[in-house]
Design an enzyme around this catalytic site. Structure first.
Site, mmCIF file in Angstrom:
data_model
loop_
_atom_site.group_PDB
_atom_site.id
_atom_site.type_symbol
_atom_site.label_atom_id
_atom_site.label_comp_id
_atom_site.label_asym_id
_atom_site.label_seq_id
_atom_site.Cartn_x
_atom_site.Cartn_y
_atom_site.Cartn_z
ATOM 1 N N TRP A 169 62.292 -11.068 -13.727
ATOM 2 C CA TRP A 169 61.109 -11.703 -13.132
ATOM 3 C C TRP A 169 61.348 -13.181 -12.803
ATOM 4 C CZ3 TRP A 169 57.881 -8.608 -11.188
ATOM 5 C CH2 TRP A 169 57.464 -7.448 -11.852
ATOM 6 N N GLU A 371 53.980 -17.928 -16.514
ATOM 7 C CA GLU A 371 53.764 -19.224 -17.197
ATOM 8 C C GLU A 371 52.853 -19.070 -18.403
ATOM 9 O OE1 GLU A 371 55.174 -22.006 -16.626
ATOM 10 O OE2 GLU A 371 55.894 -21.954 -14.560
ATOM 11 N N THR A 373 50.596 -15.675 -20.312
ATOM 12 C CA THR A 373 49.489 -14.834 -19.836
ATOM 13 C C THR A 373 48.152 -15.457 -20.250
ATOM 14 O OG1 THR A 373 49.301 -13.497 -21.836
ATOM 15 C CG2 THR A 373 50.933 -12.768 -20.209
HETATM 16 P P1 TGC Z 1 56.407 -21.918 -31.845
HETATM 17 O O1 TGC Z 1 56.973 -21.706 -33.221
HETATM 18 O O2 TGC Z 1 54.950 -22.123 -31.671
HETATM 19 O O3 TGC Z 1 57.152 -23.180 -31.164
HETATM 20 C C1 TGC Z 1 58.552 -23.320 -31.182
HETATM 21 C C2 TGC Z 1 58.861 -24.788 -30.973
HETATM 22 O O4 TGC Z 1 58.386 -25.173 -29.672
HETATM 23 C C3 TGC Z 1 57.364 -26.198 -29.804
HETATM 24 N N1 TGC Z 1 56.343 -25.900 -28.780
HETATM 25 C C4 TGC Z 1 56.265 -26.603 -27.649
HETATM 26 N N2 TGC Z 1 56.940 -27.683 -27.240
HETATM 27 C C5 TGC Z 1 56.612 -28.180 -26.033
HETATM 28 N N3 TGC Z 1 55.650 -27.632 -25.266
HETATM 29 C C6 TGC Z 1 54.963 -26.541 -25.644
HETATM 30 N N4 TGC Z 1 54.045 -26.002 -24.827
HETATM 31 C C7 TGC Z 1 55.252 -25.976 -26.893
HETATM 32 N N5 TGC Z 1 54.777 -24.917 -27.598
HETATM 33 C C8 TGC Z 1 55.460 -24.879 -28.763
HETATM 34 C C9 TGC Z 1 56.852 -26.074 -31.216
HETATM 35 O O5 TGC Z 1 56.301 -27.283 -31.662
HETATM 36 C C10 TGC Z 1 58.127 -25.708 -31.958
HETATM 37 O O6 TGC Z 1 58.899 -26.884 -32.076
HETATM 38 P P2 TGC Z 1 59.877 -27.122 -33.336
HETATM 39 O O7 TGC Z 1 60.343 -28.514 -33.193
HETATM 40 O O8 TGC Z 1 59.040 -26.879 -34.557
HETATM 41 O O9 TGC Z 1 60.970 -26.123 -33.185
HETATM 42 O O10 TGC Z 1 56.940 -20.745 -30.917
HETATM 43 P P3 TGC Z 1 56.564 -19.189 -30.895
HETATM 44 O O11 TGC Z 1 57.837 -18.441 -30.844
HETATM 45 O O12 TGC Z 1 55.584 -18.872 -31.990
HETATM 46 O O13 TGC Z 1 55.872 -19.025 -29.459
HETATM 47 C C11 TGC Z 1 54.718 -19.674 -29.100
HETATM 48 C C12 TGC Z 1 54.187 -19.159 -27.735
HETATM 49 C C13 TGC Z 1 53.818 -17.701 -27.821
HETATM 50 C C14 TGC Z 1 52.968 -20.001 -27.419
HETATM 51 C C15 TGC Z 1 55.270 -19.361 -26.668
HETATM 52 O O14 TGC Z 1 56.358 -18.567 -26.884
HETATM 53 C C16 TGC Z 1 54.758 -19.108 -25.255
HETATM 54 O O15 TGC Z 1 54.214 -20.003 -24.627
HETATM 55 N N6 TGC Z 1 54.947 -17.864 -24.682
HETATM 56 C C17 TGC Z 1 54.656 -17.609 -23.305
HETATM 57 C C18 TGC Z 1 55.959 -17.471 -22.536
HETATM 58 C C19 TGC Z 1 55.864 -18.043 -21.163
HETATM 59 O O16 TGC Z 1 54.957 -18.782 -20.808
HETATM 60 N N7 TGC Z 1 56.853 -17.730 -20.335
HETATM 61 C C20 TGC Z 1 56.927 -18.291 -19.047
HETATM 62 C C21 TGC Z 1 58.259 -17.999 -18.407
HETATM 63 S S1 TGC Z 1 58.596 -19.032 -16.998
HETATM 64 C C22 TGC Z 1 57.567 -18.481 -15.802
HETATM 65 O O17 TGC Z 1 56.743 -17.664 -15.970
HETATM 66 C C23 TGC Z 1 57.766 -19.135 -14.502
HETATM 67 S S2 TGC Z 1 56.749 -18.567 -13.234
HETATM 68 C C24 TGC Z 1 57.019 -19.842 -12.182
HETATM 69 C C25 TGC Z 1 56.444 -19.723 -10.844
HETATM 70 O O18 TGC Z 1 56.866 -18.853 -10.056
HETATM 71 O O19 TGC Z 1 55.608 -20.584 -10.525
HETATM 72 P P1 FAD Z 2 54.301 -9.020 -22.128
HETATM 73 O O1 FAD Z 2 54.714 -10.191 -22.933
HETATM 74 O O2 FAD Z 2 54.955 -7.718 -22.421
HETATM 75 O O3 FAD Z 2 52.717 -8.857 -22.260
HETATM 76 C C1 FAD Z 2 52.036 -7.650 -21.887
HETATM 77 C C2 FAD Z 2 50.574 -7.812 -22.335
HETATM 78 O O4 FAD Z 2 50.513 -7.985 -23.763
HETATM 79 C C3 FAD Z 2 49.909 -9.048 -21.730
HETATM 80 O O5 FAD Z 2 48.577 -8.763 -21.407
HETATM 81 C C4 FAD Z 2 49.943 -10.055 -22.873
HETATM 82 O O6 FAD Z 2 48.884 -11.008 -22.784
HETATM 83 C C5 FAD Z 2 49.777 -9.147 -24.093
HETATM 84 N N1 FAD Z 2 50.335 -9.751 -25.295
HETATM 85 C C6 FAD Z 2 51.621 -10.108 -25.535
HETATM 86 N N2 FAD Z 2 51.737 -10.667 -26.748
HETATM 87 C C7 FAD Z 2 50.484 -10.698 -27.288
HETATM 88 C C8 FAD Z 2 49.955 -11.169 -28.524
HETATM 89 N N3 FAD Z 2 50.713 -11.760 -29.449
HETATM 90 N N4 FAD Z 2 48.634 -11.026 -28.725
HETATM 91 C C9 FAD Z 2 47.834 -10.454 -27.800
HETATM 92 N N5 FAD Z 2 48.292 -9.980 -26.613
HETATM 93 C C10 FAD Z 2 49.602 -10.100 -26.357
HETATM 94 N N6 FAD Z 2 59.790 -15.871 -16.036
HETATM 95 C C11 FAD Z 2 60.794 -16.791 -16.017
HETATM 96 O O7 FAD Z 2 61.449 -17.037 -17.032
HETATM 97 N N7 FAD Z 2 61.088 -17.468 -14.859
HETATM 98 C C12 FAD Z 2 60.424 -17.245 -13.695
HETATM 99 O O8 FAD Z 2 60.701 -17.901 -12.681
HETATM 100 C C13 FAD Z 2 59.387 -16.258 -13.687
HETATM 101 N N8 FAD Z 2 58.736 -15.965 -12.533
HETATM 102 C C14 FAD Z 2 57.864 -14.910 -12.499
HETATM 103 C C15 FAD Z 2 57.357 -14.462 -11.278
HETATM 104 C C16 FAD Z 2 56.504 -13.367 -11.226
HETATM 105 C C17 FAD Z 2 56.000 -12.871 -9.913
HETATM 106 C C18 FAD Z 2 56.111 -12.731 -12.433
HETATM 107 C C19 FAD Z 2 55.161 -11.565 -12.418
HETATM 108 C C20 FAD Z 2 56.613 -13.173 -13.648
HETATM 109 C C21 FAD Z 2 57.507 -14.237 -13.687
HETATM 110 N N9 FAD Z 2 58.098 -14.633 -14.894
HETATM 111 C C22 FAD Z 2 59.089 -15.588 -14.906
HETATM 112 C C23 FAD Z 2 57.827 -13.891 -16.132
HETATM 113 C C24 FAD Z 2 56.498 -14.210 -16.778
HETATM 114 O O9 FAD Z 2 56.522 -15.460 -17.394
HETATM 115 C C25 FAD Z 2 56.175 -13.086 -17.752
HETATM 116 O O10 FAD Z 2 55.835 -11.951 -16.954
HETATM 117 C C26 FAD Z 2 55.051 -13.435 -18.697
HETATM 118 O O11 FAD Z 2 55.442 -14.465 -19.582
HETATM 119 C C27 FAD Z 2 54.576 -12.216 -19.508
HETATM 120 O O12 FAD Z 2 55.631 -11.502 -20.036
HETATM 121 P P2 FAD Z 2 55.707 -9.899 -19.816
HETATM 122 O O13 FAD Z 2 55.536 -9.632 -18.375
HETATM 123 O O14 FAD Z 2 56.950 -9.449 -20.480
HETATM 124 O O15 FAD Z 2 54.441 -9.345 -20.548
#
Ligand code: TGC
Ligand code: FAD
Length: 392
Positions: A169, A371, A373
């Site tokens: 993704w 970024e 969910t």
């Molecule tokens: P957790 O134990 O809470 O934290 C680990 C370490 O990270 C620090 N931290 C942060 N630091 C900076 N900014 C934040 N927002 C931070 N959140 C946490 C935290 O203080 C800790 O630091 P340290 O020094 O103690 O090690 O971590 P966890 O494993 O329990 O996870 C927390 C959770 C679930 C909130 C995190 O994993 C999360 O945000 N998950 C969502 C994943 C996500 O957003 N993926 C996005 C992929 S990129 C993408 O989707 C690009 S799309 C782009 C586009 O096309 O526009």
């Molecule tokens: P999952 O994590 O499997 O989640 C599935 C469902 O379970 C969701 O509804 C979620 O909210 C729920 N869920 C998960 N955990 C919990 C919990 N603890 N409690 C309650 N509910 C929970 N990623 C990158 O790294 N780089 C990119 O450039 C990038 N671009 C993207 C572009 C597109 C078009 C898309 C669709 C995704 C992209 N992503 C990228 C990935 C994106 O960040 C992930 O899709 C997103 O973080 C969710 O992960 P997942 O799809 O594996 O869903």
């Protein structure tokens, strides 16, 4: 080709909170979107092909890393300017905004914040000019919301790192020249490393069949024994906070960007409600349609104020990750609801490419998931206010 009749909407005179420079930036990006995006966006989305000339155009308007200082090739603007740019781009299409926010927040930002001086000089000016395109690899097939579990690995082989694993993704992957990749090292610590196209064993297969973000190229990153030079490791960061810090910047941009998509839907619905006659009256004269429109502009106005205040805090380096989560979650949800309501106001016409509504709605279904969910951002707020971690 669609004509862009968008008009400015500023119900609470939020413009008065902006500087002259901010307004100039907004007008410049808006003009570019009207000229370069709107006329072809429906066609680009129908064909689901990435429109490469946008890269040069985005670079020319300064949309790649607007906050990067001039010494590294960026325009050195503040975070409100960055937000306004993302808003205007996403009014055109979320996929166009995605291309810019990945390049700026997820590729240039980590190199700027965590890179060596050599890495900054080597990559940042070219990324700002669009001579290089980057992508950001965090998500894996089995680790989306929980990136801490990632299994992609770098092994220290003395002269180089050996990279194995896969990311899924990934926005911009099929067109990227470089990828900022997050992987675990021999100690199990998450590190960032810059992988270049052409390195043996590195491929970026495109993800086809998306009904959302069709103007943005999405793909996988596959690493099969890729030898990455040691100098490509980002030296100044270890741990999950590295990639999560980049997400703060991108999520902030999305909080503004979603307002753009909402404004475009509102603008179209308002105009249509005045032009479409049923039962001898414009449909905008019926209370039920007015309720939808009045609620839309109310929600947009609240979102604008949230984004603006967050921008002020970000400029002062006081915006917390949880505050950013709240704005990303609220504003994307707001935009998606507005797209759904606007679709209804357009009746059957709302499903066609003559209006931007269905495209925004489908795009926002990705924006509400990537970024972090909608659920994850709620849990971040929940943990921030209660102190209890409800993720696991
Ligand atoms: P957790 O134990 O809470 O934290 C680990 C370490 O990270 C620090 N931290 C942060 N630091 C900076 N900014 C934040 N927002 C931070 N959140 C946490 C935290 O203080 C800790 O630091 P340290 O020094 O103690 O090690 O971590 P966890 O494993 O329990 O996870 C927390 C959770 C679930 C909130 C995190 O994993 C999360 O945000 N998950 C969502 C994943 C996500 O957003 N993926 C996005 C992929 S990129 C993408 O989707 C690009 S799309 C782009 C586009 O096309 O526009
Ligand atoms: P999952 O994590 O499997 O989640 C599935 C469902 O379970 C969701 O509804 C979620 O909210 C729920 N869920 C998960 N955990 C919990 C919990 N603890 N409690 C309650 N509910 C929970 N990623 C990158 O790294 N780089 C990119 O450039 C990038 N671009 C993207 C572009 C597109 C078009 C898309 C669709 C995704 C992209 N992503 C990228 C990935 C994106 O960040 C992930 O899709 C997103 O973080 C969710 O992960 P997942 O799809 O594996 O869903």
């Amino acid at each position: 080709m669609r004509t862009d009749n968008y008009q400015h909407h500023d119900y609470y005179l939020v413009d008065e909170l902006l500087s002259e420079e901010h307004k100039l930036i907004r007008d410049t990006v808006r003009a570019w979107v009207k000229r370069e995006v709107t006329p072809i966006i429906e066609d680009v989305c129908q064909k689901a092909t990435f429109h490469k000339p946008w890269i040069k155009g985005l670079a020319e308007i300064g949309a790649f890393g607007p906050f990067i200082p001039e010494e590294y090739g960026g325009p050195g603007l503040d975070y409100i300017a960055y937000g306004i740019m993302m808003q205007e781009l996403e009014r055109g299409d979320s996929g166009v905004r995605s291309t810019a926010s990945v390049q700026g927040s997820l590729v240039m930002y980590p190199i700027y914040a965590f890179g060596s001086e050599e890495q900054k000089r080597k990559y940042l000016p070219k990324l700002a000019k669009g001579e290089l395109v980057g992508c950001f690899g965090l998500t894996e097939p089995d680790y989306g919301s929980n990136p801490a579990g990632m299994i992609t690995r770098i092994e220290d082989k003395g002269d180089y790192y050996l990279l194995n694993g896969a990311k899924m993704w990934i926005s911009n992957a099929p067109i990227a020249d470089i990828a900022v990749v997050w992987a675990k090292d021999d100690n199990g610590e998450i590190r960032g490393i810059i992988v270049e196209r052409g390195m043996e064993g590195f491929s970026t297969p495109e993800t086809h069949g998306k009904w959302s973000l069709r103007a943005s190229a999405t793909g996988e990153l596959v690493f099969d024994n890729v030898k990455v030079p040691k100098e490509n490791l980002l030296p100044n960061i270890k741990g999950l906070k590295g990639p999560l810090s980049c997400l703060n910047s991108a999520r902030y941009g999305i909080a503004w960007g979603a307002i753009g998509a909402a404004l475009d839907c509102y603008d179209s619905a308002l105009r249509y409600s005045k032009e479409r006659i049923q039962f001898g009256k414009p449909i905008g004269a019926f209370q039920l349609q007015q309720k939808k429109l009045a609620e839309m502009i109310t929600e947009i106005t609240k979102a604008q104020l949230l984004a603006w205040r967050l921008g002020v805090l970000k400029n002062e380096n006081r915006a917390t990750p949880a505050q950013i989560s709240m704005a990303k979650r609220n504003n994307v949800y707001m935009a998606l609801n507005i797209a759904r309501e606007a679709r209804q106001i357009h009746g059957g016409m709302g499903i066609t490419g003559e209006f931007p509504i269905m495209r925004h709605m489908m795009n926002l279904e990705s924006v509400i998931t990537y970024e972090g969910t909608h659920d994850i951002h709620l849990l971040i707020t929940g943990m921030d206010i209660t102190g209890f971690n409800a993720f696991q």
